[in-house]
Write an enzyme that holds these catalytic residues in place. Structure first.
Site, short mmCIF file in Angstrom:
data_model
loop_
_atom_site.label_atom_id
_atom_site.label_comp_id
_atom_site.label_asym_id
_atom_site.label_seq_id
_atom_site.Cartn_x
_atom_site.Cartn_y
_atom_site.Cartn_z
CG LEU A 33 2.86 -0.35 -3.75
CD1 LEU A 33 2.89 -1.39 -2.64
CD2 LEU A 33 4.26 0.09 -4.12
CG HIS A 37 5.80 -1.25 -7.19
ND1 HIS A 37 4.82 -0.45 -7.74
CD2 HIS A 37 6.95 -0.54 -7.29
CE1 HIS A 37 5.35 0.68 -8.15
NE2 HIS A 37 6.64 0.67 -7.89
CB SER A 185 4.70 2.71 -15.44
OG SER A 185 4.89 4.04 -15.00
#
Ligand code: PAF
Length: 283
Positions: A33, A37, A185
């Site tokens: 994460l 997120h 990402s």
């Protein structure tokens, strides 16, 4: 926070929550994460009484030569972030239970899955659509949150939910960027320091295109050329695709307008990064 591995246990908890009239908010992820997120989880916290996070590195959305084996994993850190974001349940099933011997069903959102990432990653979106359908059947969410960085994924899932009349509201959330503009990402973890620097060409190309569009440029050919020259000036960058498409149908766009999608996938060394922007909308 409850960590659940079994599908039956997750379904039992979801049904119990529903019987109590609770709203289930769901954030599906493949783990490792990051702040992107976390922003989905924070939003999810405000949208549901029960917040469920799934962590499952879905083997069927990876091609043969892709990074399934080396996909970054850190369950301990993920659980710490989940706790901080107020997650109630982390659902983290085993691949053997999700795809037991004899599994043979696939969901395919035919047209939206073809271009862009679908072209360079054949079968990828069938894998995504199939696992998301399974996860929806297991978690039974009222609302599910997805990042707009994976623009095509969001388009595919939104279409699938409408086509199959799935009782879930799909919400796309803004791209979260590092302070220098790199889109968050899990795959950024693969980048060495010089590669991380080279990767900024994606954002630079987006900013240039947005600036030219704001100044009145409407030819996607010229906008494409402007973006291309920025990325091509970066020796470590190899373009997978750089395209202008209708933001809803994903059909090619020859004239830029509000709602036109600029989408790009670029390899920096061995790492494939994607990013996008919708013209006329906030970055
Ligand atoms: O975006 C992701 O992390 C994955 O594609 C998803 C939606 C969790 C399906 O595996």
């Amino acid at each position: 926070m409850n960590i659940i591995n079994s599908i039956a246990d997750m379904q039992a908890l979801a049904l119990a929550a529903k019987r109590e009239g609770k709203r289930i908010a769901f954030v599906p992820t493949m783990g490792f994460l990051h702040e992107g997120h976390a922003s989905l989880l924070c939003e999810g916290r405000t949208r549901g009484d029960l917040l469920v996070l799934s962590i499952f590195v879905n083997p069927i959305q990876f091609g043969q030569n892709e990074d399934l084996d080396r996909y970054p994993r850190d369950m301990e850190r993920d659980c710490r972030i989940a706790r901080e974001c107020g997650v109630d349940i982390v659902f983290t099933p085993e691949a053997a239970e999700m795809y037991p011997q004899g599994f043979q069903t696939s969901i395919s959102v035919r047209e939206l899955s073809q271009p862009l990432c679908g072209d360079s990653r054949p079968g990828h979106f069938d894998g995504v659509a199939t696992v998301v359908t399974k996860l929806f059947n297991i978690v039974m969410p009222d609302v599910a949150l997805f990042g707009r960085k994976d623009y095509q994924q969001l388009a595919v899932i939104t279409r699938m939910v409408a086509d199959l009349s799935l009782p879930v509201l799909v919400e796309g959330m803004p791209i979260v960027r590092e302070t220098d503009g790199l889109a968050m990402s899990s795959r950024n973890a693969y980048l060495s320091a010089p590669e991380r620097e080279s990767a900024l060409c994606l954002y630079r190309s987006i900013c240039t295109v947005r600036k030219q569009y704001a100044a009145g440029e409407r030819s996607t050919g010229r906008l494409h050329q402007a973006a291309l020259s920025i990325i091509q000036a970066e020796p470590a960058a190899v373009i997978d695709y750089l395209e202008f498409r209708d933001g809803t149908t994903l059909e090619p766009s020859f004239t830029a307008a509000d709602g036109t999608l600029m989408a790009l996938a670029v390899r920096i060394g061995k790492t494939r990064l994607i990013d996008n922007t919708v013209l006329g909308k906030e970055l």
